[in-house]
Design a protein around this motif. Structure first.
Motif, PDB file in Angstrom:
ATOM      1  N   MET A  14      27.375  34.234  21.561  1.00 18.03           N
ATOM      2  CA  MET A  14      28.817  34.499  21.596  1.00 18.03           C
ATOM      3  C   MET A  14      29.082  35.999  21.704  1.00 18.03           C
ATOM      4  SD  MET A  14      30.161  31.543  21.622  1.00 18.03           S
ATOM      5  CE  MET A  14      31.029  30.284  20.739  1.00 18.03           C
ATOM      6  N   GLN A  15      28.301  36.789  21.005  1.00 16.96           N
ATOM      7  CA  GLN A  15      28.453  38.244  21.061  1.00 16.96           C
ATOM      8  C   GLN A  15      28.140  38.755  22.472  1.00 16.96           C
ATOM      9  OE1 GLN A  15      26.183  40.420  18.155  1.00 16.96           O
ATOM     10  NE2 GLN A  15      26.812  42.401  18.977  1.00 16.96           N
ATOM     11  N   ILE A  16      27.101  38.214  23.093  1.00 16.73           N
ATOM     12  CA  ILE A  16      26.755  38.601  24.467  1.00 16.73           C
ATOM     13  C   ILE A  16      27.915  38.281  25.408  1.00 16.73           C
ATOM     14  CG2 ILE A  16      25.272  37.987  26.431  1.00 16.73           C
ATOM     15  CD1 ILE A  16      22.974  37.673  24.326  1.00 16.73           C
ATOM     16  N   ILE A  17      28.535  37.129  25.242  1.00  6.74           N
ATOM     17  CA  ILE A  17      29.663  36.744  26.099  1.00  6.74           C
ATOM     18  C   ILE A  17      30.823  37.712  25.903  1.00  6.74           C
ATOM     19  CG2 ILE A  17      31.419  34.960  26.510  1.00  6.74           C
ATOM     20  CD1 ILE A  17      29.144  32.891  25.830  1.00  6.74           C
ATOM     21  N   GLU A  18      31.155  38.043  24.658  1.00  5.45           N
ATOM     22  CA  GLU A  18      32.238  38.991  24.388  1.00  5.45           C
ATOM     23  C   GLU A  18      31.960  40.340  25.039  1.00  5.45           C
ATOM     24  OE1 GLU A  18      32.976  39.352  20.191  1.00  5.45           O
ATOM     25  OE2 GLU A  18      33.502  37.228  19.987  1.00  5.45           O
ATOM     26  N   GLU A  19      30.747  40.858  24.867  1.00 10.68           N
ATOM     27  CA  GLU A  19      30.395  42.158  25.437  1.00 10.68           C
ATOM     28  C   GLU A  19      30.421  42.111  26.960  1.00 10.68           C
ATOM     29  OE1 GLU A  19      26.632  43.104  23.628  1.00 10.68           O
ATOM     30  OE2 GLU A  19      27.570  43.459  21.668  1.00 10.68           O
ATOM     31  N   MET A  20      29.960  41.016  27.530  1.00  8.50           N
ATOM     32  CA  MET A  20      29.936  40.849  28.974  1.00  8.50           C
ATOM     33  C   MET A  20      31.361  40.896  29.542  1.00  8.50           C
ATOM     34  SD  MET A  20      28.337  37.483  30.813  1.00  8.50           S
ATOM     35  CE  MET A  20      29.729  36.402  30.478  1.00  8.50           C
ATOM     36  N   ILE A  21      32.287  40.233  28.869  1.00 10.55           N
ATOM     37  CA  ILE A  21      33.685  40.230  29.320  1.00 10.55           C
ATOM     38  C   ILE A  21      34.285  41.620  29.172  1.00 10.55           C
ATOM     39  CG2 ILE A  21      35.993  39.342  28.809  1.00 10.55           C
ATOM     40  CD1 ILE A  21      34.554  36.648  28.114  1.00 10.55           C
ATOM     41  N   ASP A  22      34.072  42.261  28.018  1.00 13.83           N
ATOM     42  CA  ASP A  22      34.575  43.628  27.810  1.00 13.83           C
ATOM     43  C   ASP A  22      34.060  44.578  28.888  1.00 13.83           C
ATOM     44  OD1 ASP A  22      36.207  43.259  25.599  1.00 13.83           O
ATOM     45  OD2 ASP A  22      34.644  43.788  24.149  1.00 13.83           O
ATOM     46  N   ASP A  23      32.769  44.517  29.169  1.00 14.30           N
ATOM     47  CA  ASP A  23      32.142  45.425  30.121  1.00 14.30           C
ATOM     48  C   ASP A  23      32.570  45.166  31.565  1.00 14.30           C
ATOM     49  OD1 ASP A  23      30.828  46.575  27.975  1.00 14.30           O
ATOM     50  OD2 ASP A  23      28.900  45.610  28.395  1.00 14.30           O
ATOM     51  N   SER A  24      33.020  43.952  31.851  1.00 20.32           N
ATOM     52  CA  SER A  24      33.387  43.607  33.232  1.00 20.32           C
ATOM     53  C   SER A  24      34.697  44.267  33.660  1.00 20.32           C
ATOM     54  CB  SER A  24      33.530  42.087  33.387  1.00 20.32           C
ATOM     55  OG  SER A  24      34.743  41.634  32.803  1.00 20.32           O
ATOM     56  N   GLY A  25      35.560  44.561  32.696  1.00 20.10           N
ATOM     57  CA  GLY A  25      36.865  45.112  33.027  1.00 20.10           C
ATOM     58  C   GLY A  25      37.825  44.069  33.587  1.00 20.10           C
ATOM     59  N   ALA A  26      37.419  42.814  33.617  1.00 21.47           N
ATOM     60  CA  ALA A  26      38.273  41.740  34.133  1.00 21.47           C
ATOM     61  C   ALA A  26      39.441  41.496  33.183  1.00 21.47           C
ATOM     62  CB  ALA A  26      37.459  40.464  34.302  1.00 21.47           C
ATOM     63  N   ASP A  27      40.517  40.962  33.727  1.00 18.12           N
ATOM     64  CA  ASP A  27      41.708  40.673  32.929  1.00 18.12           C
ATOM     65  C   ASP A  27      41.543  39.315  32.239  1.00 18.12           C
ATOM     66  OD1 ASP A  27      44.195  40.822  31.783  1.00 18.12           O
ATOM     67  OD2 ASP A  27      45.297  40.323  33.606  1.00 18.12           O
ATOM     68  N   ILE A  28      40.668  39.300  31.241  1.00 22.59           N
ATOM     69  CA  ILE A  28      40.381  38.078  30.480  1.00 22.59           C
ATOM     70  C   ILE A  28      40.596  38.408  29.010  1.00 22.59           C
ATOM     71  CG2 ILE A  28      38.664  36.334  29.872  1.00 22.59           C
ATOM     72  CD1 ILE A  28      37.143  37.134  32.453  1.00 22.59           C
ATOM     73  N   ASP A  29      41.519  37.692  28.389  1.00 20.22           N
ATOM     74  CA  ASP A  29      41.720  37.848  26.953  1.00 20.22           C
ATOM     75  C   ASP A  29      40.828  36.838  26.250  1.00 20.22           C
ATOM     76  OD1 ASP A  29      43.722  39.801  27.220  1.00 20.22           O
ATOM     77  OD2 ASP A  29      45.244  38.253  27.532  1.00 20.22           O
ATOM     78  N   PHE A  30      40.248  37.236  25.137  1.00 24.46           N
ATOM     79  CA  PHE A  30      39.441  36.271  24.395  1.00 24.46           C
ATOM     80  C   PHE A  30      39.707  36.427  22.905  1.00 24.46           C
ATOM     81  CE2 PHE A  30      36.675  39.944  24.976  1.00 24.46           C
ATOM     82  CZ  PHE A  30      36.171  40.158  23.709  1.00 24.46           C
ATOM     83  N   GLU A  31      39.569  35.303  22.236  1.00 22.51           N
ATOM     84  CA  GLU A  31      39.785  35.261  20.786  1.00 22.51           C
ATOM     85  C   GLU A  31      38.766  34.292  20.206  1.00 22.51           C
ATOM     86  OE1 GLU A  31      43.160  33.683  17.666  1.00 22.51           O
ATOM     87  OE2 GLU A  31      43.780  34.238  19.673  1.00 22.51           O
ATOM     88  N   GLU A  94      35.080  33.396  37.110  1.00 23.66           N
ATOM     89  CA  GLU A  94      35.506  33.760  38.458  1.00 23.66           C
ATOM     90  C   GLU A  94      36.408  32.687  39.051  1.00 23.66           C
ATOM     91  OE1 GLU A  94      32.093  34.973  40.796  1.00 23.66           O
ATOM     92  OE2 GLU A  94      31.822  36.768  39.551  1.00 23.66           O
ATOM     93  N   LYS A  95      36.122  31.419  38.770  1.00 18.49           N
ATOM     94  CA  LYS A  95      36.991  30.324  39.238  1.00 18.49           C
ATOM     95  C   LYS A  95      38.373  30.436  38.604  1.00 18.49           C
ATOM     96  CE  LYS A  95      33.464  26.788  39.989  1.00 18.49           C
ATOM     97  NZ  LYS A  95      32.953  25.490  39.503  1.00 18.49           N
ATOM     98  N   HIS A  96      38.414  30.667  37.300  1.00 16.99           N
ATOM     99  CA  HIS A  96      39.693  30.737  36.590  1.00 16.99           C
ATOM    100  C   HIS A  96      40.473  31.993  36.962  1.00 16.99           C
ATOM    101  CE1 HIS A  96      39.632  27.369  33.592  1.00 16.99           C
ATOM    102  NE2 HIS A  96      38.389  27.329  34.025  1.00 16.99           N
ATOM    103  N   ALA A  97      39.784  33.087  37.219  1.00 16.31           N
ATOM    104  CA  ALA A  97      40.445  34.348  37.569  1.00 16.31           C
ATOM    105  C   ALA A  97      40.836  34.378  39.048  1.00 16.31           C
ATOM    106  CB  ALA A  97      39.533  35.526  37.257  1.00 16.31           C
ATOM    107  N   ASP A  98      40.330  33.437  39.826  1.00 24.51           N
ATOM    108  CA  ASP A  98      40.573  33.392  41.274  1.00 24.51           C
ATOM    109  C   ASP A  98      40.154  34.681  41.963  1.00 24.51           C
ATOM    110  OD1 ASP A  98      41.602  30.757  41.382  1.00 24.51           O
ATOM    111  OD2 ASP A  98      43.555  31.485  40.687  1.00 24.51           O
ATOM    112  N   GLU A  99      39.073  35.280  41.473  1.00 26.84           N
ATOM    113  CA  GLU A  99      38.541  36.489  42.111  1.00 26.84           C
ATOM    114  C   GLU A  99      37.105  36.708  41.664  1.00 26.84           C
ATOM    115  OE1 GLU A  99      41.039  39.701  40.799  1.00 26.84           O
ATOM    116  OE2 GLU A  99      40.127  39.771  38.832  1.00 26.84           O
ATOM    117  N   GLU A 100      36.416  37.523  42.453  1.00 19.23           N
ATOM    118  CA  GLU A 100      35.060  37.895  42.078  1.00 19.23           C
ATOM    119  C   GLU A 100      35.134  38.954  40.983  1.00 19.23           C
ATOM    120  OE1 GLU A 100      31.361  39.693  44.487  1.00 19.23           O
ATOM    121  OE2 GLU A 100      32.433  38.045  45.489  1.00 19.23           O
ATOM    122  N   ILE A 101      34.275  38.836  39.986  1.00 17.71           N
ATOM    123  CA  ILE A 101      34.258  39.781  38.867  1.00 17.71           C
ATOM    124  C   ILE A 101      32.961  40.575  38.949  1.00 17.71           C
ATOM    125  CG2 ILE A 101      34.172  39.997  36.345  1.00 17.71           C
ATOM    126  CD1 ILE A 101      35.843  37.358  36.261  1.00 17.71           C
TER     127      ILE A 101
END
Length: 104
Positions: A14-31, A94-101
């Motif tokens: 779970m920590q890896i997923i959080e860091e991966m999202i943070d580092d991507s700069g994608a507009d994904i909110d997570f809780e 990427e499917k949910h964001a409708d763009e390549e991340i």
């Protein structure tokens, strides 16, 4: 695997997923609340990732369906597709964001 090992491995994932999202700069909110991580996208769609303690699995639910991941050979592998969890999270984001991340 005992419960302690499961929790350590799942927490690390779970920590890896959080860091991966943070580092991507994608507009994904997570809780994260308890055993459940919710990823929310600009279009209000969601991906839910949660720990299933009784089965010692991680489950992912998205528009594509529900997927169960078991810890096999030091990886979380989907029982349906054989895809590794991190690869599936990236694909579904990427499917949910409708763009390549750009994943780092």
């Amino acid at each position: 695997m005992n419960e302690t090992e499961f929790h350590q491995l799942a927490d690390k994932q779970m920590q890896i997923i959080e860091e991966m999202i943070d580092d991507s700069g994608a507009d994904i909110d997570f809780e994260t609340s308890g055993n459940v991580m919710t990823l929310e996208f600009e279009n209000r769609s969601q991906i839910i990732i949660n720990r299933q303690e009784p089965m010692k699995e991680i489950w992912l639910a998205s528009r594509s369906g529900g997927f169960h991941f078991a810890y096999i050979d030091q990886q979380w592998i989907c029982s349906k597709t054989g895809v590794e969890l991190i690869a599936m999270v990236k694909q579904e984001c990427e499917k949910h964001a409708d763009e390549e991340i750009e994943w780092v």
